[in-house]
Design a protein around this motif. Structure first.
Motif, PDB file in Angstrom:
ATOM      1  N   THR A  39       0.837  -1.193   0.000  1.00  0.00           N
ATOM      2  CA  THR A  39       0.000   0.000   0.000  1.00  0.00           C
ATOM      3  C   THR A  39       0.872   1.242   0.000  1.00  0.00           C
ATOM      4  OG1 THR A  39      -0.073   0.061   2.404  1.00  0.00           O
ATOM      5  CG2 THR A  39      -1.861  -1.105   1.298  1.00  0.00           C
ATOM      6  N   GLY A  40       0.315   2.349  -0.412  1.00  0.00           N
ATOM      7  CA  GLY A  40       0.967   3.649  -0.329  1.00  0.00           C
ATOM      8  C   GLY A  40       2.373   3.684  -0.875  1.00  0.00           C
ATOM      9  N   ALA A  41       3.278   4.165  -0.039  1.00  0.00           N
ATOM     10  CA  ALA A  41       4.672   4.335  -0.446  1.00  0.00           C
ATOM     11  C   ALA A  41       5.318   3.010  -0.820  1.00  0.00           C
ATOM     12  CB  ALA A  41       5.463   5.011   0.669  1.00  0.00           C
ATOM     13  N   GLU A  42       4.895   1.913  -0.181  1.00  0.00           N
ATOM     14  CA  GLU A  42       5.466   0.599  -0.512  1.00  0.00           C
ATOM     15  C   GLU A  42       5.167   0.223  -1.964  1.00  0.00           C
ATOM     16  OE1 GLU A  42       3.401  -1.720   2.359  1.00  0.00           O
ATOM     17  OE2 GLU A  42       5.009  -1.576   3.835  1.00  0.00           O
ATOM     18  N   LEU A  43       3.942   0.465  -2.381  1.00  0.00           N
ATOM     19  CA  LEU A  43       3.537   0.141  -3.743  1.00  0.00           C
ATOM     20  C   LEU A  43       4.299   0.997  -4.747  1.00  0.00           C
ATOM     21  CD1 LEU A  43       1.701  -1.354  -5.734  1.00  0.00           C
ATOM     22  CD2 LEU A  43       0.011   0.434  -5.379  1.00  0.00           C
ATOM     23  N   VAL A  44       4.391   2.292  -4.473  1.00  0.00           N
ATOM     24  CA  VAL A  44       5.103   3.197  -5.364  1.00  0.00           C
ATOM     25  C   VAL A  44       6.581   2.828  -5.404  1.00  0.00           C
ATOM     26  CG1 VAL A  44       5.757   5.605  -5.786  1.00  0.00           C
ATOM     27  CG2 VAL A  44       3.426   5.047  -5.065  1.00  0.00           C
ATOM     28  N   ALA A  45       7.175   2.495  -4.252  1.00  0.00           N
ATOM     29  CA  ALA A  45       8.584   2.104  -4.205  1.00  0.00           C
ATOM     30  C   ALA A  45       8.831   0.838  -5.009  1.00  0.00           C
ATOM     31  CB  ALA A  45       9.035   1.905  -2.761  1.00  0.00           C
ATOM     32  N   ALA A  46       7.943  -0.125  -4.915  1.00  0.00           N
ATOM     33  CA  ALA A  46       8.096  -1.363  -5.680  1.00  0.00           C
ATOM     34  C   ALA A  46       8.058  -1.082  -7.177  1.00  0.00           C
ATOM     35  CB  ALA A  46       7.001  -2.362  -5.293  1.00  0.00           C
ATOM     36  N   ARG A  47       7.130  -0.233  -7.594  1.00  0.00           N
ATOM     37  CA  ARG A  47       7.045   0.128  -9.018  1.00  0.00           C
ATOM     38  C   ARG A  47       8.281   0.922  -9.441  1.00  0.00           C
ATOM     39  NH1 ARG A  47       1.414   0.116 -11.360  1.00  0.00           N
ATOM     40  NH2 ARG A  47       2.426   1.455 -12.861  1.00  0.00           N
ATOM     41  N   LEU A  49      11.343   0.796  -8.122  1.00  0.00           N
ATOM     42  CA  LEU A  49      12.516  -0.080  -8.181  1.00  0.00           C
ATOM     43  C   LEU A  49      12.483  -1.006  -9.390  1.00  0.00           C
ATOM     44  CD1 LEU A  49      12.886  -0.881  -4.390  1.00  0.00           C
ATOM     45  CD2 LEU A  49      14.313   0.645  -5.796  1.00  0.00           C
ATOM     46  N   GLY A  50      11.315  -1.180  -9.984  1.00  0.00           N
ATOM     47  CA  GLY A  50      11.183  -1.978 -11.193  1.00  0.00           C
ATOM     48  C   GLY A  50      11.612  -1.239 -12.451  1.00  0.00           C
ATOM     49  N   LEU A  51      11.878   0.064 -12.322  1.00  0.00           N
ATOM     50  CA  LEU A  51      12.312   0.861 -13.468  1.00  0.00           C
ATOM     51  C   LEU A  51      13.808   0.674 -13.720  1.00  0.00           C
ATOM     52  CD1 LEU A  51      10.516   4.231 -12.588  1.00  0.00           C
ATOM     53  CD2 LEU A  51       9.754   2.507 -14.222  1.00  0.00           C
ATOM     54  N   THR A  52      14.233   1.001 -14.909  1.00  0.00           N
ATOM     55  CA  THR A  52      15.661   0.963 -15.218  1.00  0.00           C
ATOM     56  C   THR A  52      16.351   2.121 -14.504  1.00  0.00           C
ATOM     57  OG1 THR A  52      15.480   2.402 -17.144  1.00  0.00           O
ATOM     58  CG2 THR A  52      15.185   0.029 -17.529  1.00  0.00           C
ATOM     59  N   LEU A  63       8.165  11.279 -13.350  1.00  0.00           N
ATOM     60  CA  LEU A  63       7.866   9.866 -13.085  1.00  0.00           C
ATOM     61  C   LEU A  63       6.478   9.655 -12.485  1.00  0.00           C
ATOM     62  CD1 LEU A  63      11.202   8.517 -11.579  1.00  0.00           C
ATOM     63  CD2 LEU A  63      10.172   7.899 -13.760  1.00  0.00           C
ATOM     64  N   ALA A  64       5.989  10.631 -11.758  1.00  0.00           N
ATOM     65  CA  ALA A  64       4.727  10.461 -11.031  1.00  0.00           C
ATOM     66  C   ALA A  64       3.557  10.025 -11.918  1.00  0.00           C
ATOM     67  CB  ALA A  64       4.382  11.727 -10.260  1.00  0.00           C
ATOM     68  N   PRO A  65       3.334  10.653 -13.075  1.00  0.00           N
ATOM     69  CA  PRO A  65       2.204  10.202 -13.903  1.00  0.00           C
ATOM     70  C   PRO A  65       2.370   8.755 -14.373  1.00  0.00           C
ATOM     71  CG  PRO A  65       2.954  12.363 -14.620  1.00  0.00           C
ATOM     72  CD  PRO A  65       3.954  11.858 -13.629  1.00  0.00           C
ATOM     73  N   LEU A  66       3.589   8.374 -14.680  1.00  0.00           N
ATOM     74  CA  LEU A  66       3.867   7.004 -15.134  1.00  0.00           C
ATOM     75  C   LEU A  66       3.581   5.999 -14.021  1.00  0.00           C
ATOM     76  CD1 LEU A  66       5.258   5.012 -17.205  1.00  0.00           C
ATOM     77  CD2 LEU A  66       7.369   5.528 -15.990  1.00  0.00           C
ATOM     78  N   LEU A  67       4.067   6.292 -12.825  1.00  0.00           N
ATOM     79  CA  LEU A  67       3.893   5.363 -11.715  1.00  0.00           C
ATOM     80  C   LEU A  67       2.490   5.391 -11.128  1.00  0.00           C
ATOM     81  CD1 LEU A  67       7.327   5.813  -9.916  1.00  0.00           C
ATOM     82  CD2 LEU A  67       6.611   3.967 -11.424  1.00  0.00           C
ATOM     83  N   ALA A  68       1.773   6.488 -11.318  1.00  0.00           N
ATOM     84  CA  ALA A  68       0.410   6.583 -10.790  1.00  0.00           C
ATOM     85  C   ALA A  68      -0.555   5.688 -11.565  1.00  0.00           C
ATOM     86  CB  ALA A  68      -0.078   8.028 -10.836  1.00  0.00           C
ATOM     87  N   GLU A  69      -0.250   5.435 -12.831  1.00  0.00           N
ATOM     88  CA  GLU A  69      -1.127   4.592 -13.655  1.00  0.00           C
ATOM     89  C   GLU A  69      -1.283   3.221 -13.013  1.00  0.00           C
ATOM     90  OE1 GLU A  69       0.027   4.314 -17.748  1.00  0.00           O
ATOM     91  OE2 GLU A  69       0.417   6.461 -17.862  1.00  0.00           O
ATOM     92  N   GLY A  70      -2.516   2.794 -12.856  1.00  0.00           N
ATOM     93  CA  GLY A  70      -2.793   1.471 -12.343  1.00  0.00           C
ATOM     94  C   GLY A  70      -2.734   1.351 -10.823  1.00  0.00           C
TER      95      GLY A  70
END
Length: 96
Positions: A39-47, A49-52, A63-70
């Motif tokens: 949830t929250g910051a954990e979910l955003v951090a996981a996404r 860290l999945g980036l190059t 980055l925020a609009p990209l990571l906010a999707e979904g």
């Protein structure tokens, strides 16, 4: 014989949260988001860290609009989380 029923339909004055069998409702998920244990910051951090490494070097604003999707979180919320995540990342790098 008349009996007065308090407003709200409760007869004994106790709230639904009182009592031995009360089970609190599940946490509310942001709309449009699939169920996730993060949830929250954990979910955003996981996404994040999945980036190059190249993508992670971009600003939180880009980055925020990209990571906010979904996720169901607003872009501003994701941007706030990203700021905290990037700060922690810089501090960890400086400590090593």
């Amino acid at each position: 014989m008349q009996m007065r029923i308090p407003e709200g339909g409760e007869t004994d004055g106790a709230s639904p949260g009182d009592g031995p069998h009360y089970v609190p409702p599940d946490r509310e998920e942001p709309q449009g988001r699939e169920s996730s244990p993060l949830t929250g910051a954990e979910l955003v951090a996981a996404r994040y860290l999945g980036l190059t490494a190249e993508e992670r070097s971009r600003s939180a604003n880009s980055l925020a609009p990209l990571l906010a999707e979904g996720t169901g979180y607003a872009v501003g919320t994701v941007r706030k989380y990203l700021g905290d995540i990037k700060r922690a990342e810089r501090q960890a790098a400086a400590a090593n």
